[in-house]
Motif scaffolding. Structure first.
Motif, PDB file in Angstrom:
ATOM      1  N   VAL A  92       0.844  -1.200   0.000  1.00  0.00           N
ATOM      2  CA  VAL A  92       0.000   0.000   0.000  1.00  0.00           C
ATOM      3  C   VAL A  92       0.878   1.250   0.000  1.00  0.00           C
ATOM      4  O   VAL A  92       0.616   2.209  -0.741  1.00  0.00           O
ATOM      5  N   VAL A  96       0.914   4.185  -2.883  1.00  0.00           N
ATOM      6  CA  VAL A  96       0.604   5.586  -2.587  1.00  0.00           C
ATOM      7  C   VAL A  96       1.747   6.507  -2.973  1.00  0.00           C
ATOM      8  O   VAL A  96       1.544   7.583  -3.552  1.00  0.00           O
ATOM      9  N   PHE A  97       2.978   6.102  -2.684  1.00  0.00           N
ATOM     10  CA  PHE A  97       4.116   6.983  -2.895  1.00  0.00           C
ATOM     11  C   PHE A  97       4.945   6.608  -4.127  1.00  0.00           C
ATOM     12  O   PHE A  97       6.118   6.992  -4.238  1.00  0.00           O
TER      13      PHE A  97
END
Length: 100
Positions: A92, A96-97
């Motif tokens: 995750v 996200v990054f």
């Protein structure tokens, strides 16, 4: 001229009424009731104090778990057992990054 001492600042009713009970006036800051002696055993008082300090951190952990569950299981249609796997959160985090 008026003397602007502490006597003139008091409400008129309080300044004019004499102390009828005959008791000495209370010391400054003594307007709260006296604490009664606790009838609880010491172990119970200590336990209650510990629980009082732990309620916020425990509530935060419960809120975190509920948030993870709702976000990952209910909205994401994934397995509830995956919530506790570090690989899941690394994936995750990478999603996200990720740099495109």
């Amino acid at each position: 001229m008026h003397d602007h001492g502490t006597e003139s600042r008091r409400p008129r009713q309080e300044a004019e009424q004499p102390n009828r009970s005959g008791a000495k006036p209370a010391a400054a800051g003594d307007g709260r009731p006296k604490a009664k002696a606790s009838k609880q055993p010491p172990w119970l008082r200590i336990t209650l104090r510990i629980l009082r300090y732990l309620i916020v951190p425990v509530a935060c952990v419960i809120a975190l778990y509920v948030g993870l569950y709702v976000g990952y299981v209910t909205l994401g249609d994934q397995s509830a057992g995956d919530i506790w796997k570090p690989e899941t959160w690394k994936h995750v985090f990478d999603l996200v990054f990720a740099k495109e």
